[in-house]
Enzyme design. Structure first.
Site, PDB file in Angstrom:
ATOM      1  N   ASN A  69     142.049  98.369 -17.382  1.00  0.00           N
ATOM      2  CA  ASN A  69     141.166  99.443 -17.847  1.00  0.00           C
ATOM      3  C   ASN A  69     141.987 100.301 -18.803  1.00  0.00           C
ATOM      4  O   ASN A  69     142.811 101.106 -18.366  1.00  0.00           O
ATOM      5  CB  ASN A  69     140.691 100.253 -16.628  1.00  0.00           C
ATOM      6  CG  ASN A  69     139.929 101.506 -17.020  1.00  0.00           C
ATOM      7  OD1 ASN A  69     139.535 101.675 -18.180  1.00  0.00           O
ATOM      8  ND2 ASN A  69     139.723 102.387 -16.049  1.00  0.00           N
ATOM      9  N   LYS A  77     141.114 102.625 -20.680  1.00  0.00           N
ATOM     10  CA  LYS A  77     140.620 104.003 -20.804  1.00  0.00           C
ATOM     11  C   LYS A  77     140.536 104.408 -22.284  1.00  0.00           C
ATOM     12  O   LYS A  77     140.271 103.561 -23.127  1.00  0.00           O
ATOM     13  CB  LYS A  77     141.483 104.963 -19.974  1.00  0.00           C
ATOM     14  CG  LYS A  77     141.619 104.472 -18.529  1.00  0.00           C
ATOM     15  CD  LYS A  77     142.183 105.508 -17.597  1.00  0.00           C
ATOM     16  CE  LYS A  77     142.289 104.892 -16.196  1.00  0.00           C
ATOM     17  NZ  LYS A  77     142.716 105.830 -15.186  1.00  0.00           N
ATOM     18  N   HIS A 125     133.472 104.688 -12.615  1.00  0.00           N
ATOM     19  CA  HIS A 125     134.889 105.030 -12.450  1.00  0.00           C
ATOM     20  C   HIS A 125     134.985 106.495 -12.016  1.00  0.00           C
ATOM     21  O   HIS A 125     134.167 107.325 -12.428  1.00  0.00           O
ATOM     22  CB  HIS A 125     135.636 104.794 -13.770  1.00  0.00           C
ATOM     23  CG  HIS A 125     137.116 104.940 -13.617  1.00  0.00           C
ATOM     24  ND1 HIS A 125     137.729 106.164 -13.610  1.00  0.00           N
ATOM     25  CD2 HIS A 125     138.091 104.016 -13.430  1.00  0.00           C
ATOM     26  CE1 HIS A 125     139.033 105.987 -13.419  1.00  0.00           C
ATOM     27  NE2 HIS A 125     139.277 104.681 -13.320  1.00  0.00           N
ATOM     28  N   GLU A 159     136.717 108.828 -12.983  1.00  0.00           N
ATOM     29  CA  GLU A 159     136.750 109.780 -14.111  1.00  0.00           C
ATOM     30  C   GLU A 159     135.342 110.037 -14.634  1.00  0.00           C
ATOM     31  O   GLU A 159     135.011 111.148 -15.052  1.00  0.00           O
ATOM     32  CB  GLU A 159     137.680 109.238 -15.207  1.00  0.00           C
ATOM     33  CG  GLU A 159     139.146 109.360 -14.795  1.00  0.00           C
ATOM     34  CD  GLU A 159     140.065 108.292 -15.358  1.00  0.00           C
ATOM     35  OE1 GLU A 159     139.705 107.641 -16.351  1.00  0.00           O
ATOM     36  OE2 GLU A 159     141.159 108.108 -14.780  1.00  0.00           O
ATOM     37  N   GLU A 205     139.168 102.564  -5.496  1.00  0.00           N
ATOM     38  CA  GLU A 205     140.208 103.328  -6.176  1.00  0.00           C
ATOM     39  C   GLU A 205     140.274 104.731  -5.571  1.00  0.00           C
ATOM     40  O   GLU A 205     139.485 105.609  -5.935  1.00  0.00           O
ATOM     41  CB  GLU A 205     139.884 103.450  -7.670  1.00  0.00           C
ATOM     42  CG  GLU A 205     139.790 102.124  -8.381  1.00  0.00           C
ATOM     43  CD  GLU A 205     140.001 102.291  -9.886  1.00  0.00           C
ATOM     44  OE1 GLU A 205     140.973 101.736 -10.396  1.00  0.00           O
ATOM     45  OE2 GLU A 205     139.213 103.000 -10.525  1.00  0.00           O
ATOM     46  N   GLY A 242     146.556 107.193 -11.556  1.00  0.00           N
ATOM     47  CA  GLY A 242     147.417 107.815 -12.561  1.00  0.00           C
ATOM     48  C   GLY A 242     148.423 108.793 -11.990  1.00  0.00           C
ATOM     49  O   GLY A 242     149.039 109.557 -12.728  1.00  0.00           O
ATOM     50  N   SER A 256     147.515 103.289  -9.414  1.00  0.00           N
ATOM     51  CA  SER A 256     148.968 103.171  -9.557  1.00  0.00           C
ATOM     52  C   SER A 256     149.512 101.805  -9.140  1.00  0.00           C
ATOM     53  O   SER A 256     150.605 101.726  -8.574  1.00  0.00           O
ATOM     54  CB  SER A 256     149.675 104.303  -8.810  1.00  0.00           C
ATOM     55  OG  SER A 256     149.294 105.555  -9.366  1.00  0.00           O
ATOM     56  N   GLY A 292     145.141 100.751 -14.606  1.00  0.00           N
ATOM     57  CA  GLY A 292     145.051 101.713 -15.697  1.00  0.00           C
ATOM     58  C   GLY A 292     146.348 101.744 -16.496  1.00  0.00           C
ATOM     59  O   GLY A 292     146.585 100.925 -17.374  1.00  0.00           O
ATOM     60  N   GLY A 293     147.218 102.700 -16.158  1.00  0.00           N
ATOM     61  CA  GLY A 293     148.453 102.922 -16.925  1.00  0.00           C
ATOM     62  C   GLY A 293     149.249 101.654 -17.203  1.00  0.00           C
ATOM     63  O   GLY A 293     149.689 101.411 -18.336  1.00  0.00           O
TER      64      GLY A 293
HETATM   65  P1  PGA Z   1     146.087 103.752 -12.770  1.00  0.00           P
HETATM   66  O1  PGA Z   1     144.500 103.773 -13.052  1.00  0.00           O
HETATM   67  O2  PGA Z   1     146.479 102.295 -12.607  1.00  0.00           O
HETATM   68  O3  PGA Z   1     146.692 104.376 -13.997  1.00  0.00           O
HETATM   69  O4  PGA Z   1     146.326 104.534 -11.548  1.00  0.00           O
HETATM   70  C1  PGA Z   1     143.630 102.922 -12.369  1.00  0.00           C
HETATM   71  C2  PGA Z   1     142.220 103.168 -12.840  1.00  0.00           C
HETATM   72  O5  PGA Z   1     141.885 104.333 -13.119  1.00  0.00           O
HETATM   73  O6  PGA Z   1     141.389 102.241 -12.952  1.00  0.00           O
END
Ligand code: PGA
Length: 258
Positions: free
Chosen positions: A10, A12, A99, A101, A173, A179, A219, A240-241
């Site tokens: 993802n 983002k 998600h 967010e 999640e 993050g 994470s 994500g990251g």
């Molecule tokens: P992250 O994000 O791996 O940076 O924690 C995961 C996500 O939001 O899908």
């Protein structure tokens, strides 16, 4: 395991077309080096503006393409929105929905997410529906109640078609792990995944429940992926990251190898 592992990136709101091209180029190169190995399904979800360029680059490879969001509406007067059909039109087969967010920053609730899921199926996309509790909810012992509410909203809206139901992907999640560098322990992840699997069994029956994939997100990094993926109800990751660096994303994909 009857379920094929899935690692989904993802991206983002990151990546102009040049950076997206470099990133996916690195992923393709790494996958080429792993040719012949039994790797999981790999999905990338770039920002809307880079989907087409990334799609051209991955053409002919096993890498799949997805959107990060879509509208619940049919085409029409919805300025700034994107239909599922627009995503399939440029090569997407998946879409991330709900998600955390989107839920926390854009007011998406479980009912809206369920409507988006209906629209995604209608437009030929496989939905990846995200769920997860906040830190406050976890600390007050409400994790499983929150998960129950979020997952329950999906059931009345699933298509009747069994094959489509089996395609569904859920992504657990925990909001506090996204993050932040804090990962749920493999045991915490498995506890929630097993709870979700039980809900799926109760609502959809054993056969379908055993096919639905439940990803973990929050994470995930190359050094913790293998242990998280080793849990029986964890079928992959939503990343994500670490999906923004080809080397890290590939390291996570390697978490599926024995
Ligand atoms: P992250 O994000 O791996 O940076 O924690 C995961 C996500 O939001 O899908």
């Amino acid at each position: 395991m009857s379920r094929r592992g899935l690692v989904a990136g993802n991206w983002k709101m990151n990546g102009l077309t040049g950076a997206a091209d470099t990133l996916v180029g690195g992923i393709l190169k790494g996958l080429e080096q792993r040719k012949g190995k039994n790797i999981c399904e790999v999905l990338v979800c770039p920002p809307f503006t880079a989907i087409q360029a990334v799609g051209k680059k991955i053409a002919g490879s096993a890498v799949k393409l997805g959107g990060q969001n879509m509208s619940e509406h049919k085409p029409g007067a919805h300025t700034g929105e994107i239909t599922g059909q627009m995503l399939t039109d440029i090569g997407c087969t998946y879409v991330i929905l709900g998600h955390s967010e989107r839920r926390s920053m854009y007011g998406e609730d479980s009912q809206l997410v369920a409507r988006k899921m209906v629209a995604a199926y209608r437009d030929g996309l496989t939905p990846i529906v995200c769920i997860g509790e906040t830190l406050q909810e976890r600390e007050s012992g409400k994790t499983l109640d929150v998960i129950r509410d979020q997952v329950s909203a999906i059931f009345p809206n699933l298509p009747a078609d069994e094959a489509k139901r089996q395609q569904l992907v859920l992504a657990y999640e925990p909001v506090w792990a996204i993050g932040t560098g804090k990962t749920a322990t493999p045991e915490q992840a498995q506890e929630v995944h097993a709870f979700i699997r039980k809900m799926l069994v109760d609502q959809l029956g054993n056969d379908t429940a055993s096919k639905v994939r439940i990803l973990y997100g929050g994470s995930v990094k190359p050094d913790n992926a293998a242990i998280i993926f080793s849990k029986p109800d964890v079928d992959g990751g939503l990343i994500g990251g670490a999906a923004l660096k080809a080397e890290d994303f590939l390291g996570i994909i390697d978490g599926f190898q024995g």
